[in-house]
Design an enzyme around this catalytic site. Structure first.
Site, PDB file in Angstrom:
ATOM      1  CB  CYS A   1      -0.988  -0.169   1.504  1.00  0.00           C
ATOM      2  SG  CYS A   1      -1.811  -1.564   1.514  1.00  0.00           S
TER       3      CYS A   1
ATOM      4  CD  GLU B   1       1.027  -8.779   2.156  1.00  0.00           C
ATOM      5  OE1 GLU B   1       0.469  -9.237   3.002  1.00  0.00           O
ATOM      6  OE2 GLU B   1       0.265  -7.950   1.247  1.00  0.00           O
TER       7      GLU B   1
END
Length: 600
Positions: free
Chosen positions: A2, A79
């Site tokens: 993101c 992640e």
């Protein structure tokens, strides 16, 4: 992955003019919208504003951000590959979860274990947490995910990319003499922590920062330690196999389909083979250039084309493969969007081609596995074993800046003092290398080369991969950059890494049962580039036109006679000036990118 952005000040109350400051958050977020086009959000409180733009990979319905739990709020990019283990620990400690996203695991981990909890994470990340009193900024161990900040007069602004910083009304994109030294002496690399633009800093990998009313405090939470390697070769092979396989399998976690970027090299083939065995049918993509079958010229750095080796993998594994090609006209046109993606000049057509290919891959997949970082970690580059490169008293991928310096005007060269700047950066980097007592001089030099690769050259390639992929909303994962692999290989001696005189022999031995015959012993061949003479012609014409452009900010800094001679000399065009791929055409492309960057 993101994008994140935000600001903090303890000298003002943003809620007094919340409409204005919410708009600032939205403006910053929109600048990095391409990093996460699926959803967005903002959080504004008395002393802080946080913004997030999301690429939905896990918990597609419930993983929106920012996430708030009590007085704690997070915006997160990345992640976490050991999230399930951490979540189990947290549940046993009494924490509950409203989502299945790893973002909530990170936030609850911070609440449970405190600011130093980051050492527990295995992943790639950049995130910010507000605890009601202080702002905490975190960046992953090896610098896969970016994070920049600006601090002046008690006001801190941060973002995933420069362009979001510049959307804040207090910050203008300014360049000074040191910015130009970074670009011309070190570029397309840059000094770790240096944001290149005036007053912009980069949070270093493996660091976190705490901004409070007392100021900014930074902490290194992970670093390499030099110690003797005491395992046998067979045990080392087994450990490498375990670490690499586990890293790849952990990075298969996703709620959307995963693909692999398959070049036909050893590194990407290992990743593809492990992923295919775990997932079954796998989408794969390889990159080349239009008419390269006609124009390809074998050389010491790029001895052969990739396609025959890709076809060996296709014959052995259930892969849905796409051969992607880029034409030279598109390659030249994308030099400029590549600058806009990176906010800096980069690796010329090496960047623009990756931008093109990532856009194509993103049309079919949102997550891609790549073989990046294996050469830096396992010693795949010529400067690990070629005596002239190994012993060069400079950054081995850029032994001389003479080629680029000769194109600058005499006055500009005298002002920049590029040799002094590059040498000071090199000496500082060497001073940071953790020595091993009793190590022989040759191994000590290779340890220095490893350090330079991990902290400089690999950072350049990770930056390139992040910006090129995220510009199209594609998450590129790099299993070889798992910190456990980096940490272990740091102390493995060269005689094991290069077993029997075979470059990366250790890695080949660890995965020889997975790779097709004929591919296992393939010599290193770097990322492909075009050999079409028409591409060189396009760049030559563009650079010569730049010299006569009265609006060009770069033209007054160039020696026009030297540039003209350079673009018309075939002998000069063949000399590499950065890495293995960047020769004359790439230097022309780099100058075009510098000019475009100065115009932005």
């Amino acid at each position: 992955m993101c994008g994140i952005a935000g600001f903090t000040s303890f000298d003002r109350d943003f809620l007094d003019d919340k409409g204005r400051w919410r708009q600032v958050l939205q403006d910053m977020r929109l600048k990095i919208h391409r990093r996460g086009p699926d959803s967005e959000g903002e959080f504004l409180a008395e002393h802080v504003g946080l913004a997030h733009t999301r690429l939905s990979i896990r918990d597609l319905a419930g993983g929106g951000q920012p996430i708030t739990r009590g007085r704690f709020t997070i915006v997160y990019s990345g992640e976490i590959y050991n999230a399930d283990e951490l979540k189990g620990e947290l549940i046993r400690k009494g924490f509950s979860f409203a989502t299945t996203s790893d973002t909530e695991v990170v936030l609850n981990g911070f609440i449970c274990w405190g600011e130093g909890f980051v050492s527990r994470l295995n992943g790639t990340f950049a995130f910010a947490i507000w605890d009601g009193e202080s702002l905490f900024l975190y960046r992953d161990h090896v610098g896969v995910k970016p994070l920049f900040y600006w601090l002046k007069d008690g006001f801190l602004v941060f973002a995933s990319e420069h362009k979001a910083l510049f959307a804040h009304p207090y910050i203008q994109p300014e360049i000074d003499i040191n910015s130009l030294r970074e670009v011309f002496a070190l570029g397309p690399a840059h000094t770790p922590g240096n944001g290149v633009y005036k007053d912009v800093k980069e949070l270093l990998p493996a660091h976190y920062a705490v901004f409070s009313p007392d100021g900014l405090r930074q902490t290194c939470y992970w670093q390499l330690e030099s110690r003797p390697h005491e395992e046998s070769y067979d045990a080392t092979v087994e450990r490498v196999r375990e670490l690499v396989r586990d890293a790849i399998e952990r990075q298969l976690v996703s709620d959307v389909p995963i693909c692999s970027l398959l070049s036909g090299g050893v590194d990407s083939s290992i990743i593809t083979a492990v992923a295919a065995k775990k997932l079954g049918v796998l989408n794969t993509f390889s990159f080349d250039f239009k008419d390269n079958d006609k124009h390809f010229c074998a050389n010491a750095f790029q001895p052969e084309r990739d396609r025959p080796f890709v076809e060996k993998m296709l014959a052995q594994y259930p892969l849905r493969h796409s051969f992607l090609e880029c034409a030279e006209e598109e390659l030249a046109q994308l030099l400029y969007p590549a600058v806009e993606a990176k906010d800096l000049p980069g690796m010329a057509d090496i960047d623009s081609s990756l931008l093109y290919f990532c856009a194509k891959v993103a049309q079919e997949n949102k997550v891609a596995l790549t073989g990046e970082c294996a050469d830096e970690i396992f010693g795949g580059y010529p400067w690990f074993y070629r005596e002239d490169l190994l012993n060069a008293d400079s950054f081995p991928w850029s032994r001389s800046i003479e080629t680029r310096e000769m194109l600058l005007s005499r006055e500009f060269r005298q002002e920049l003092k590029l040799e002094e700047y590059a040498d000071a950066a090199y000496r500082q980097a060497l001073a940071e290398v953790p020595p091993l007592h009793g190590e022989n001089p040759l191994e000590a030099r290779r340890r220095q080369i490893s350090y330079l690769n991990l902290h400089w050259f690999m950072q350049t390639l990770l930056t390139r991969m992040d910006r090129a992929s995220m510009y199209s909303g594609l998450e590129a994962r790099v299993p070889f950059a798992d910190p456990r692999i980096v940490e272990y290989l740091w102390n493995v001696p060269w005689e094991m890494k290069c077993r029997g005189g075979v470059v990366k022999g250790l890695l080949r031995d660890a995965f020889k049962e997975l790779l097709p015959t004929g591919l296992l012993m393939r010599k290193k061949s770097p990322y492909p580039k075009t050999y079409n003479p028409n591409f060189t012609r396009i760049l030559s014409e563009s650079l010569l036109n730049l010299l006569g452009d009265s609006t060009s900010p770069l033209a007054p800094l160039l020696d026009k006679d030297a540039v003209t001679k350079f673009v018309t000399s075939e002998q000069e065009l063949g000399k590499p000036w950065f890495g293995q791929l960047m020769a004359g055409p790439q230097l022309m492309g780099y100058l075009l990118q510098v000019d475009w960057w100065m115009r932005l």
